[in-house]
Design a protein around this motif. Structure first.
Motif, PDB file in Angstrom:
ATOM      1  N   LYS A  30      -1.375  -0.798  -2.704  1.00 36.91           N
ATOM      2  CA  LYS A  30      -2.685  -1.197  -1.989  1.00 36.91           C
ATOM      3  C   LYS A  30      -3.114  -2.053  -2.931  1.00 36.91           C
ATOM      4  CE  LYS A  30      -2.369   1.704   1.894  1.00 36.91           C
ATOM      5  NZ  LYS A  30      -3.310   2.609   2.920  1.00 36.91           N
ATOM      6  N   ARG A  31      -2.701  -2.425  -4.215  1.00 39.08           N
ATOM      7  CA  ARG A  31      -3.361  -3.080  -5.073  1.00 39.08           C
ATOM      8  C   ARG A  31      -3.117  -4.462  -5.330  1.00 39.08           C
ATOM      9  NH1 ARG A  31      -4.453   1.215  -9.755  1.00 39.08           N
ATOM     10  NH2 ARG A  31      -6.248  -0.349 -10.279  1.00 39.08           N
ATOM     11  N   SER A  32      -1.842  -4.683  -5.031  1.00 36.38           N
ATOM     12  CA  SER A  32      -1.124  -6.063  -5.522  1.00 36.38           C
ATOM     13  C   SER A  32      -1.918  -7.249  -4.663  1.00 36.38           C
ATOM     14  CB  SER A  32       0.180  -6.000  -5.184  1.00 36.38           C
ATOM     15  OG  SER A  32       0.861  -5.163  -6.092  1.00 36.38           O
ATOM     16  N   LEU A  33      -1.793  -8.435  -4.834  1.00 33.66           N
ATOM     17  CA  LEU A  33      -2.166  -9.706  -4.302  1.00 33.66           C
ATOM     18  C   LEU A  33      -0.707  -9.973  -3.805  1.00 33.66           C
ATOM     19  CD1 LEU A  33      -4.698 -11.491  -6.422  1.00 33.66           C
ATOM     20  CD2 LEU A  33      -4.951 -10.200  -4.348  1.00 33.66           C
ATOM     21  N   ARG A  34      -0.537 -10.207  -2.639  1.00 35.32           N
ATOM     22  CA  ARG A  34       0.624 -10.418  -1.869  1.00 35.32           C
ATOM     23  C   ARG A  34       1.177 -11.815  -1.281  1.00 35.32           C
ATOM     24  NH1 ARG A  34       2.842  -5.984  -0.091  1.00 35.32           N
ATOM     25  NH2 ARG A  34       1.910  -3.934  -0.692  1.00 35.32           N
ATOM     26  N   GLN A  35       0.618 -12.872  -1.902  1.00 31.65           N
ATOM     27  CA  GLN A  35       0.928 -14.156  -1.739  1.00 31.65           C
ATOM     28  C   GLN A  35       0.799 -15.172  -3.068  1.00 31.65           C
ATOM     29  OE1 GLN A  35      -1.737 -13.030   0.769  1.00 31.65           O
ATOM     30  NE2 GLN A  35      -2.630 -13.101  -1.218  1.00 31.65           N
ATOM     31  N   GLY A  36       1.651 -16.077  -2.982  1.00 30.93           N
ATOM     32  CA  GLY A  36       1.307 -17.162  -4.117  1.00 30.93           C
ATOM     33  C   GLY A  36       1.746 -18.594  -3.906  1.00 30.93           C
ATOM     34  N   LEU A  37       1.231 -19.365  -4.136  1.00 31.43           N
ATOM     35  CA  LEU A  37       1.650 -20.829  -4.016  1.00 31.43           C
ATOM     36  C   LEU A  37       2.421 -21.456  -5.051  1.00 31.43           C
ATOM     37  CD1 LEU A  37       0.631 -23.204  -2.067  1.00 31.43           C
ATOM     38  CD2 LEU A  37      -0.956 -23.843  -4.073  1.00 31.43           C
TER      39      LEU A  37
END
Length: 433
Positions: free
Chosen positions: A88-95
């Motif tokens: 529940k800590r990761s950032l879940r999207q990238g460009l």
């Protein structure tokens, strides 16, 4: 009708923004497998960014064949909507900024015409920062797919406004990220200077080094009952986790509750002043140690910890802790540790007993400890202030992204007013860092 932005952010729709379904904004990419190894530019999602990865690495987590990976193009947005309950800590999207391949376990989406992918990357990031994805994976669901929520209503500005907002956020988040990076470097520099002073103090006593067994009375290992994973303050007994020593200072919060059906072992209860060392840990942390202070409950050793009982007529626990923290000690563990996996290493009792440690007079030990502990307090206090400042910057960054992508601020007038500069200055002054 309640839009996704209103439900998640409680942000009303700006009058001049239009309504659309999510699937009218995004299209999930399909049919772009890397069959025949058309591309070998391996990409990975890391901390909200798409980064390159060496396809020739010996990393055991990578597959032998990448033909099942998907090809992504600049402007695509990659979402990792898996493992929702455990991470529940990761950032879940990238460009995506370059053509390459990425695991097909992730969703890759592209924006429909008249939309700027940068704006929608920030819009999805705002959902992520608000922990929206975790509500979709509630209960026993560990993962979802983007296709699980395509019918949500969203509001969006026209293309020109999207670009204006994206330009603003690119500029302002870069400023904030640079400040955060500088502060993180400062924390790292403080730690390096502290370690250097510690090394100097310990190395000064090199000529008096002896195997640690000379000053050891007992070396004790704990146990591993089947405990629950969350601390329960109301429980009288608990079992320490190895993380209690990871930062070289004791953390009693790092413990598990002892189930009622298990009988406690008072002989393994830690006491004020005990010197604990991690027996099994990650390679960079194995051998880390701490002295027990202010234990909040009755806590027992786990099997991943050693308790070192010293002959205090020869070696004080505080000076021993400095010796255990030295680079020479870390190298000693590294050369002699072993484990079933690269992520978990063990050090034997003999490795601990054979560790060379300085053994100056108790008076000299006390002088060294007093000097280094003053440095430790200074670094700790400064680091605490800097980290608080970093947290405030991250909070401001998140709030700024959310306000911009929901139209709660006019980014042009906001920038022209000098508000971003004043906000950053205020955070600096508030934290004194």
């Amino acid at each position: 009708m309640i839009t996704l932005q209103e439900r998640v952010h409680a942000a009303p729709k700006p009058d001049d923004w239009q309504l659309d379904k999510l699937h009218q904004v995004f299209r999930v990419r399909r049919g772009h497998k890397n069959a025949g190894m058309k591309d070998d530019n391996l990409l990975s999602l890391s901390y909200g960014r798409i980064i390159q990865k060496d396809i020739e690495t010996a990393d055991g987590l990578l597959p032998e064949n990448f033909e099942g990976y998907q090809i992504v193009e600049p402007g695509n947005i990659v979402l990792r909507l898996t493992d929702l309950q455990n991470d529940k800590r990761s950032l879940r999207q990238g460009l995506v900024t370059q053509r390459g391949i990425i695991t097909s376990a992730y969703d890759a989406v592209e924006v429909q015409r008249d939309n700027d992918p940068r704006f929608w990357f920030y819009a999805l990031l705002a959902l992520d920062l608000a922990k929206h994805y975790y509500s979709l994976g509630g209960g026993v669901r560990q993962s979802v797919k983007f296709a699980d929520f395509p019918n949500d209503w969203v509001y969006r500005p026209d293309l020109a406004t999207q670009r204006q907002i994206a330009d603003f956020l690119d500029r302002e988040t870069a400023r904030i990220d640079l400040l955060i990076e500088k502060k993180q470097r400062l924390v790292a520099l403080l730690e390096e200077k502290l370690q250097s002073k510690l090394e100097t103090a310990v190395i000064a006593e090199e000529s008096k080094k002896v195997p640690l067994r000379r000053a050891l009375i007992n070396l004790e290992q704990g146990w591993s009952p089947d405990c629950e994973t969350r601390p329960k303050e109301q429980d009288e007994w608990g079992v320490l986790k190895v993380g209690c020593v990871n930062s070289w200072s004791f953390s009693s919060a790092e413990h598990k509750a002892l189930p009622i059906n298990l009988v406690p072992r008072p002989a393994l209860e830690v006491r004020e002043g005990d010197l604990l060392m991690s027996r099994a840990n990650s390679p960079e942390l194995v051998g880390s140690a701490a002295i027990v202070h202010n234990a909040a409950t009755r806590l027992m050793l786990c099997d991943k910890l050693y308790r070192l009982k010293l002959d205090t007529k020869l070696l004080s626990p505080s000076f021993a802790l400095l010796a255990l923290r030295s680079k020479a000690a870390r190298m000693h563990y590294s050369l002699r540790s072993n484990g079933a996996s690269a992520s978990m290493q063990n050090i034997s009792q003999e490795t601990v007993r054979s560790l060379p440690v300085p053994l100056p007079s108790l008076r000299k030990q006390a002088e060294v400890v007093a000097k280094i502990e003053r440095q430790i307090r200074y670094v700790s206090e400064t680091t605490c202030a800097v980290n608080a400042s970093i947290d405030r910057l991250k909070e401001y960054r998140s709030a700024l992204i959310t306000a911009a992508v929901t139209g709660q601020i006019d980014v042009q007038s906001y920038a022209e007013s000098g508000t971003p500069d004043r906000r950053l200055d205020a955070i600096q002054e508030e934290m004194g860092a």
